[in-house]
Design an enzyme around this catalytic site. Structure first.
Site, mmCIF file in Angstrom:
data_model
loop_
_atom_site.group_PDB
_atom_site.id
_atom_site.type_symbol
_atom_site.label_atom_id
_atom_site.label_comp_id
_atom_site.label_asym_id
_atom_site.label_seq_id
_atom_site.Cartn_x
_atom_site.Cartn_y
_atom_site.Cartn_z
ATOM 1 N N SER A 113 0.814 -1.214 0.000
ATOM 2 C CA SER A 113 0.000 0.000 0.000
ATOM 3 C C SER A 113 0.848 1.265 0.000
ATOM 4 O O SER A 113 1.655 1.465 -0.893
ATOM 5 C CB SER A 113 -0.951 -0.057 1.191
ATOM 6 O OG SER A 113 -1.850 1.008 1.145
ATOM 7 N N HIS A 114 0.705 2.069 1.032
ATOM 8 C CA HIS A 114 1.357 3.373 1.093
ATOM 9 C C HIS A 114 2.762 3.290 1.683
ATOM 10 O O HIS A 114 3.424 4.314 1.807
ATOM 11 C CB HIS A 114 0.497 4.299 1.946
ATOM 12 C CG HIS A 114 0.147 3.644 3.253
ATOM 13 N ND1 HIS A 114 -0.762 2.615 3.332
ATOM 14 C CD2 HIS A 114 0.621 3.820 4.504
ATOM 15 C CE1 HIS A 114 -0.851 2.201 4.585
ATOM 16 N NE2 HIS A 114 -0.019 2.918 5.317
ATOM 17 N N ASP A 277 -2.549 6.465 -3.448
ATOM 18 C CA ASP A 277 -1.387 5.850 -2.799
ATOM 19 C C ASP A 277 -0.750 4.740 -3.647
ATOM 20 O O ASP A 277 -1.119 4.552 -4.808
ATOM 21 C CB ASP A 277 -1.773 5.299 -1.423
ATOM 22 C CG ASP A 277 -2.613 4.040 -1.525
ATOM 23 O OD1 ASP A 277 -3.414 3.941 -2.476
ATOM 24 O OD2 ASP A 277 -2.463 3.144 -0.674
ATOM 25 N N ASP A 279 -1.008 1.511 -4.011
ATOM 26 C CA ASP A 279 -1.838 0.537 -4.724
ATOM 27 C C ASP A 279 -3.175 1.118 -5.166
ATOM 28 O O ASP A 279 -4.084 0.367 -5.555
ATOM 29 C CB ASP A 279 -2.038 -0.718 -3.881
ATOM 30 C CG ASP A 279 -2.712 -0.428 -2.549
ATOM 31 O OD1 ASP A 279 -2.605 0.717 -2.062
ATOM 32 O OD2 ASP A 279 -3.355 -1.333 -2.002
ATOM 33 N N ASP A 281 -5.738 2.469 -3.671
ATOM 34 C CA ASP A 281 -7.018 2.356 -2.965
ATOM 35 C C ASP A 281 -7.292 3.555 -2.059
ATOM 36 O O ASP A 281 -8.405 3.732 -1.587
ATOM 37 C CB ASP A 281 -7.137 1.026 -2.199
ATOM 38 C CG ASP A 281 -6.037 0.826 -1.175
ATOM 39 O OD1 ASP A 281 -5.105 1.662 -1.105
ATOM 40 O OD2 ASP A 281 -6.103 -0.194 -0.458
ATOM 41 N N ARG A 282 -6.270 4.395 -1.816
ATOM 42 C CA ARG A 282 -6.499 5.586 -0.991
ATOM 43 C C ARG A 282 -6.664 6.813 -1.879
ATOM 44 O O ARG A 282 -6.237 6.813 -3.042
ATOM 45 C CB ARG A 282 -5.326 5.826 -0.060
ATOM 46 C CG ARG A 282 -5.160 4.757 0.968
ATOM 47 C CD ARG A 282 -4.074 5.125 1.964
ATOM 48 N NE ARG A 282 -4.028 4.092 2.998
ATOM 49 C CZ ARG A 282 -3.494 4.251 4.185
ATOM 50 N NH1 ARG A 282 -2.945 5.406 4.507
ATOM 51 N NH2 ARG A 282 -3.500 3.267 5.055
ATOM 52 N N LYS A 376 -11.430 -0.382 -0.810
ATOM 53 C CA LYS A 376 -11.544 1.057 -0.968
ATOM 54 C C LYS A 376 -10.961 1.425 -2.322
ATOM 55 O O LYS A 376 -10.216 0.652 -2.916
ATOM 56 C CB LYS A 376 -10.877 1.794 0.181
ATOM 57 C CG LYS A 376 -9.425 1.465 0.403
ATOM 58 C CD LYS A 376 -8.955 2.148 1.673
ATOM 59 C CE LYS A 376 -7.514 1.823 1.995
ATOM 60 N NZ LYS A 376 -7.369 0.822 3.044
HETATM 61 C C1 G1P Z 1 -3.977 1.541 8.204
HETATM 62 C C2 G1P Z 1 -5.183 2.430 8.336
HETATM 63 C C3 G1P Z 1 -6.439 1.636 8.086
HETATM 64 C C4 G1P Z 1 -6.356 0.975 6.716
HETATM 65 C C5 G1P Z 1 -5.075 0.173 6.604
HETATM 66 C C6 G1P Z 1 -4.888 -0.379 5.199
HETATM 67 O O1 G1P Z 1 -4.024 0.495 9.143
HETATM 68 O O2 G1P Z 1 -5.223 3.029 9.616
HETATM 69 O O3 G1P Z 1 -7.553 2.486 8.169
HETATM 70 O O4 G1P Z 1 -7.460 0.138 6.508
HETATM 71 O O5 G1P Z 1 -3.953 0.992 6.912
HETATM 72 O O6 G1P Z 1 -4.807 0.631 4.232
HETATM 73 P P1 G1P Z 1 -3.237 0.523 10.537
HETATM 74 O O7 G1P Z 1 -1.788 0.740 10.215
HETATM 75 O O8 G1P Z 1 -3.785 1.693 11.305
HETATM 76 O O9 G1P Z 1 -3.537 -0.797 11.186
HETATM 77 ZN ZN ZN Z 2 -3.345 1.333 -0.257
#
Ligand code: G1P
Ligand code: ZN
Length: 543
Positions: A113-114, A277, A279, A281-282, A376
Site C-alpha cells: 500500500s502506502h 497511494d 496501490d 485504494d487511498r 476502498k
Molecule cells: C492503516 C489504516 C487503516 C487501513 C489500513 C490499510 O491500518 O489506519 O484504516 O485500513 O492501513 O490501508 P493501521 O496501520 O492503522 O492498522
Molecule cells: Zn493502499
C-alpha cells in the site's frame, strides 16, 4: 514439465495484519519466504482445482519476481486459469473489480500500500476472496496457522510466461491470461459516473492535477481522466509507476503529497487536486487552498450520493471505521439510513456490503469506497468528486463549507508516533486499558467522559466478534480521543492517536484543527502518559 514438491521450514511472524502480510523486502527475499506464505494461502482457501485466480500488484520492487513464482505455484495447485495484469500491474481496486467481473475464486494482491518501496522498502501480499474483498479473519488466521506447520510447497518447474504482452499462454494445465490492467476497471467507472458531465466540465476549462505519486494509480488516471474524460495532458503528474515510487512515501495525505498541496495552495492553483497511494485504494481530495479530510469526504459523498448515476436510487447505509469521524453519522441520520461503526481495516465492511446493508464505506486513513467492489477505491472517490463538481457547478471549498453549515463541522486529526519501541507502546495501551473502568464520569478541562472502552465489534451479519480494536474515550459532547496500535507498520510499533471535536456554529468553522483539538490532545497526553512511557515528545506525522 513437472510439479516439484520442495521441502521447507516455517518462518516466524507470517501473520497477516490489518491488510495482508507486510514485511521489509529483505525478509521477502529469504529463500522460501514468499513460497511458504503462498502455499499457506493455497492450503487455506479450499480446493483450487479448476478455479480462476486473479493476480497483480502495485509494481513495487519484487512485484514481477513474486508474480512469476505465484503463477508457477498456482499451476502446481490445479488452478484452471489465472488473470494477471499486464506487467504484473493491477491496482488493489482493479483486482477486486476483476475478481467480481470474471467470477474468480479469489485473487492475490501484491502491495504494501502506502509503505515505501524499493530494495530497502516494504513488500506485501494479501488474499482476496470471491466477493472481491480481503479475506475475513477466519481465513487470514488459517493462513497464519498453516505458515507455522508448513513442511513443503509445490511449484511447477515451467518458466512463467512474459508478462508484458496481452495474450494467453499455459503453465501445466493452467491458462495464463495477461489482461489489460485498466480496461475492466475503467468500464465499471463509466457505468457509475456521469462521464458526459465530467467531460463537459473539462471541456469548459476546468483544471485539475492528479498526483499518482509514481505509484499504480498513474495508468488508471491517465486512461480515465486524460483518455476517456478529455482532461488535458499534464493533468496527471507523477503518473508512471516506479519500483521505488521515486524514493517517496506514496501516501496521499498533506504531509507526503506535499508537492500537490503546494500546487493547490498557490495563487494560480488548479480548480481541483487529488492524489492516490501505492496501490491506488487511498485518495486525497483537495480544493483551492483546502484539503478535505477523508471523514468529511465520506460524509459529503453520502450527502450527495444521488448526483452519480450509480447511486441515483439512494444509499442503503453507510459504514465507517471506529476512529473515522462521526460526520457521516449525521448524514446517515438525515437520510434515515443506518451508519455502522466497524474496526479499522476494509475487511470489516465486506459482510455489510454483501448483505446490502451499507452502500458507502470510509476510513479516516484516506480510504473511501462503495459496494461497486470490495476494496476502498482512490480513483472512484476522485471520480465521485468530479461528478459532484460537474453537477453542482460549485468549487470544492463551497461544497465543504455548505456541508459544515448544514451538519456542523467535526474537527479531526490523527497523530502518529512511528517506530516506537513495541514494548513501550504495549505498555501504554495496557495503562490506558487499566483506567477504562474508572474513566466514565470523570471531568477533564471542560469535558466530561461519557464512555471509555476498548472497542469490540460484533458483525451484524455473521456475528463474529473482534475485540481490542482501540481504546476510545468519548465525551458527553461527542468529542473523542482514540488510541490504537497500527497493524500495518513494519518497524517497532506505530501508535495512532485520533482526535475529534464537533462544532455546530458556522462562525467557528474556520479554526485551525490543531488549535480546535488542542485541549483534547492535552487530555490524551495526560491519560496515556505517552511521553513518559515511550520517550516521544512529538508525533512523527500529523494529518
Ligand atoms: C492503516 C489504516 C487503516 C487501513 C489500513 C490499510 O491500518 O489506519 O484504516 O485500513 O492501513 O490501508 P493501521 O496501520 O492503522 O492498522
Ligand atoms: Zn493502499
Amino acid at each position: 514439465m513437472t510439479i516439484q514438491t520442495v521441502a521447507t521450514t516455517p518462518f516466524a511472524g507470517q501473520r497477516p495484519g490489518t491488510s495482508g502480510l507486510r514485511k521489509k523486502v529483505a525478509e521477502f527475499l529469504q529463500p522460501g519466504y514468499l513460497e511458504n506464505f503462498v502455499q499457506a494461502i493455497f492450503n487455506s482457501v479450499g480446493d483450487c482445482a479448476g478455479q480462476t485466480l486473479v493476480l497483480g500488484g502495485d509494481g513495487r520492487y519484487f512485484n514481477r519476481t513474486a508474480v512469476q513464482v505465484i503463477l508457477r505455484m498456482a499451476a502446481a495447485h490445479g488452478y484452471a486459469r489465472v488473470l494477471v495484469g499486464r506487467g504484473g500491474i493491477l491496482s488493489t481496486p482493479a483486482v477486486s473489480c476483476v475478481i467480481r467481473k470474471h467470477a474468480a475464486a479469489g485473487g492475490i494482491v501484491l502491495s504494501a500500500s502506502h509503505n515505501p518501496g524499493g530494495p530497502d522498502g516494504d513488500f506485501g501480499i494479501k488474499y482476496n476472496v470471491g466477493n472481491g474483498g480481503p479475506a475475513p479473519e477466519k481465513i487470514t488466521e488459517a493462513i497464519y496457522v498453516a505458515t507455522q506447520t508448513i513442511a513443503v510447497y509445490r511449484i511447477s518447474d515451467t518458466a512463467a510466461p512474459p508478462l508484458d504482452q496481452l495474450g494467453i499462454s499455459q503453465i501445466e494445465q493452467m491458462r495464463v491470461e495477461v489482461i489489460d490492467s485498466v480496461d475492466d476497471y475503467a468500464a465499471l467507472m463509466s457505468e457509475l459516473f456521469d462521464f458526459a458531465a465530467i467531460k463537459a466540465l473539462f471541456a469548459g476549462g476546468f483544471t485539475m492535477r492528479f498526483d499518482g505519486m509514481h505509484a499504480v494509480s498513474g495508468p488508471y488516471a491517465h486512461a480515465i481522466l486524460e483518455g476517456m474524460l478529455g482532461a488535458p495532458a499534464g493533468t496527471v503528474i507523477n503518473g508512471t509507476p516506479l519500483e521505488d515510487f521515486g524514493g517517496h512515501h506514496p501516501d496521499p495525505n498533506p504531509v507526503n503529497a506535499a508537492e500537490l498541496i503546494a500546487l493547490m495552495f498557490a495563487p494560480d492553483s488548479p480548480d481541483f487536486g487529488a492524489a492516490s497511494d501505492g496501490d491506488a485504494d487511498r485518495n486525497m481530495i483537495v480544493g483551492r487552498a483546502m484539503a478535505v479530510t477523508p471523514s468529511d469526504s465520506l460524509a459529503i459523498i453520502a450527502a450527495n450520493a444521488t448526483v452519480a448515476p450509480g447511486y441515483r436510487a439512494g444509499i442503503a447505509g453507510i459504514a465507517r471505521s471506529m476512529p473515522t469521524s462521526t460526520a457521516a453519522d449525521r448524514v446517515a441520520r438525515a437520510l434515515g439510513v443506518p451508519c455502522f461503526e466497524t474496526p479499522t481495516g476494509w475487511k470489516y465492511f465486506g459482510n455489510l456490503m454483501d448483505a446490502g446493508m451499507a452502500t458507502l464505506c470510509g476510513e479516516e486513513s484516506y480510504g473511501t469506497g462503495s459496494n461497486h467492489i470490495r476494496e476502498k477505491d482512490g480513483v472512484w472517490a476522485v471520480l465521485f468528486w468530479l461528478n459532484l463538481l460537474a453537477a453542482s457547478g460549485k468549487p470544492v471549498d463551497t461544497i465543504v463549507r455548505e456541508h459544515w453549515a448544514r451538519f456542523g463541522r467535526n474537527y479531526y486529526s490523527r497523530h502518529d508516533y512511528e517506530a516506537v519501541d513495541a514494548h513501550a507502546a504495549e505498555d501504554m495501551m495496557e495503562h490506558l486499558r487499566a483506567q477504562l473502568p474508572e474513566l466514565a464520569g470523570q471531568q477533564f478541562d471542560g469535558f466530561s467522559v461519557a464512555l471509555a472502552d476498548d472497542f469490540v465489534y460484533t458483525d451484524p451479519v455473521d456475528h463474529s466478534v473482534a475485540t481490542r480494536q482501540g481504546v476510545r474515550i468519548v465525551m458527553t459532547d461527542g468529542s473523542r480521543i482514540v488510541f490504537r496500535l497500527s497493524g500495518t507498520g513494519t518497524e517497532g510499533a506505530t501508535i495512532r492517536l485520533y482526535l475529534e471535536k464537533y462544532e455546530a456554529d458556522p462562525a467557528r468553522h474556520d479554526i485551525d484543527p490543531q488549535v480546535a483539538l488542542a485541549e483534547l490532545a492535552t487530555i490524551a497526553a495526560g491519560v496515556s502518559q505517552l511521553k513518559a512511557r515511550t520517550g516521544r515528545e512529538h508525533p512523527t506525522i500529523v494529518t
